[in-house]
Motif scaffolding. Structure first.
Motif, PDB file in Angstrom:
ATOM      1  N   VAL A   1       3.562 -11.127   0.942  1.00 16.72           N
ATOM      2  CA  VAL A   1       2.628 -10.247   0.242  1.00 16.72           C
ATOM      3  C   VAL A   1       2.888  -8.822   0.710  1.00 16.72           C
ATOM      4  O   VAL A   1       2.859  -8.537   1.903  1.00 16.72           O
ATOM      5  N   LEU A   2       3.154  -7.935  -0.221  1.00 20.03           N
ATOM      6  CA  LEU A   2       3.387  -6.531   0.098  1.00 20.03           C
ATOM      7  C   LEU A   2       2.051  -5.809   0.264  1.00 20.03           C
ATOM      8  O   LEU A   2       1.198  -5.896  -0.608  1.00 20.03           O
ATOM      9  N   ILE A   3       1.902  -5.119   1.397  1.00 22.04           N
ATOM     10  CA  ILE A   3       0.701  -4.306   1.600  1.00 22.04           C
ATOM     11  C   ILE A   3       0.929  -2.955   0.937  1.00 22.04           C
ATOM     12  O   ILE A   3       1.715  -2.155   1.424  1.00 22.04           O
ATOM     13  N   ARG A   4       0.263  -2.704  -0.140  1.00 25.75           N
ATOM     14  CA  ARG A   4       0.474  -1.457  -0.870  1.00 25.75           C
ATOM     15  C   ARG A   4      -0.403  -0.325  -0.361  1.00 25.75           C
ATOM     16  O   ARG A   4      -0.017   0.842  -0.419  1.00 25.75           O
ATOM     17  N   SER A   5      -1.602  -0.676   0.086  1.00 22.55           N
ATOM     18  CA  SER A   5      -2.533   0.380   0.444  1.00 22.55           C
ATOM     19  C   SER A   5      -3.623  -0.129   1.375  1.00 22.55           C
ATOM     20  O   SER A   5      -4.059  -1.272   1.262  1.00 22.55           O
ATOM     21  N   VAL A   6      -4.051   0.715   2.319  1.00 22.33           N
ATOM     22  CA  VAL A   6      -5.197   0.400   3.169  1.00 22.33           C
ATOM     23  C   VAL A   6      -6.116   1.612   3.243  1.00 22.33           C
ATOM     24  O   VAL A   6      -5.686   2.741   3.021  1.00 22.33           O
ATOM     25  N   ILE A   7      -7.405   1.360   3.541  1.00 23.70           N
ATOM     26  CA  ILE A   7      -8.370   2.438   3.753  1.00 23.70           C
ATOM     27  C   ILE A   7      -8.592   2.573   5.257  1.00 23.70           C
ATOM     28  O   ILE A   7      -9.082   1.638   5.887  1.00 23.70           O
ATOM     29  N   PRO A   8      -8.229   3.713   5.857  1.00 25.52           N
ATOM     30  CA  PRO A   8      -8.355   3.876   7.314  1.00 25.52           C
ATOM     31  C   PRO A   8      -9.819   3.819   7.764  1.00 25.52           C
ATOM     32  O   PRO A   8     -10.674   4.460   7.157  1.00 25.52           O
ATOM     33  N   ILE A   9     -10.113   3.038   8.807  1.00 31.04           N
ATOM     34  CA  ILE A   9     -11.470   3.016   9.362  1.00 31.04           C
ATOM     35  C   ILE A   9     -11.472   3.292  10.859  1.00 31.04           C
ATOM     36  O   ILE A   9     -12.501   3.551  11.441  1.00 31.04           O
TER      37      ILE A   9
ATOM     38  N   PRO B   1      -8.235  11.432   4.720  1.00 32.83           N
ATOM     39  CA  PRO B   1      -7.992  10.038   5.105  1.00 32.83           C
ATOM     40  C   PRO B   1      -7.593   9.158   3.929  1.00 32.83           C
ATOM     41  O   PRO B   1      -6.829   8.206   4.087  1.00 32.83           O
ATOM     42  N   LYS B   2      -8.075   9.492   2.771  1.00 39.86           N
ATOM     43  CA  LYS B   2      -7.762   8.683   1.591  1.00 39.86           C
ATOM     44  C   LYS B   2      -6.275   8.749   1.245  1.00 39.86           C
ATOM     45  O   LYS B   2      -5.719   7.809   0.705  1.00 39.86           O
TER      46      LYS B   2
END
Length: 191
Positions: free
Chosen positions: A96-104, A121-122
């Motif tokens: 599964v390719l990780i395309r995007s994450v939201i930094p926390i 951050p976005k």
DNA sequence: TCCGAGATTCACT
DNA sequence: GTGAATCTCGGAG
């Protein structure tokens, strides 16, 4: 809760969908980085766009044939890396390719890794190559087992519930574009 | 705001 | 030798 191997040994499409809302964690020397996975893509052996299409094993894609939960980082376009999580059983070339994450967490570290080019951050990790840059990953991190007890990189469930997952066509590839194997969610509710 | 081209290294053929 | 699961910047509108 840290995700174990059995989570990743399911069908690639199911894992891709269930990874939405999970937390990608990296305990680096500089500090801990965490981000909510909000966009993924599924790749399987039967998929023409996949590096392992037809079950062909090469030096580059050998990590994808490992047990579920391994990290597969590959190099592309001469300048960028992309990160994948290996799925299904050992010997199956799926991921599964990780395309995007939201930094926390660890946002300052991520900014530093990105040379402070982006302060929002976005924009830090809203793309497969950006995720790798923000986490500071390169091919040296390829093949890490995220399900190992003492692994610095792992995925955990902090009970962020995706509000509405949308399933669309994949982008940035030239083959098998018609498959709706891309999962995305913009809004999450904390349990 | 949107679109097009350039960047640049590696693995496979 | 070729092209790749992409991003960024600069110019035009």
């Amino acid at each position: 809760m840290k995700l174990n191997q059995s989570f990743f040994e399911k069908d690639t499409l199911i894992v891709a969908k269930e990874l939405i809302g999970k937390i990608l964690t990296y305990k680096s020397e500089k500090g801990t980085i965490k981000g909510i996975i909000n966009e993924t893509e599924a790749y399987t052996e039967e998929d023409e766009a996949c590096h392992t299409f037809g079950g062909k094993k090469t030096k580059r894609n050998q990590t994808m044939f490992c047990k579920g939960g391994h990290l597969y980082i590959y190099f592309t376009y001469g300048m960028y890396h992309c990160s994948n999580i290996v799925t299904e059983k050992e010997g199956r070339g799926c991921a599964v390719l990780i395309r995007s994450v939201i930094p926390i967490a660890g946002i300052e570290i991520m900014k530093k890794n990105r040379n402070h080019k982006k302060e929002n951050p976005k924009d830090l990790s809203n793309g497969p190559a950006k995720v790798c840059m923000a986490y500071g990953w390169d091919k040296n991190h390829n093949g890490i087992d995220t399900t190992k007890k003492d692994s610095q990189i792992y995925i955990e469930d902090l009970e962020y519930i995706p509000e509405n997952i949308t399933q669309t066509q994949r982008i940035g590839i030239s083959k098998a574009k018609e498959l709706d194997w891309r999962f995305k969610c913009d809004k999450f509710n904390k349990k």
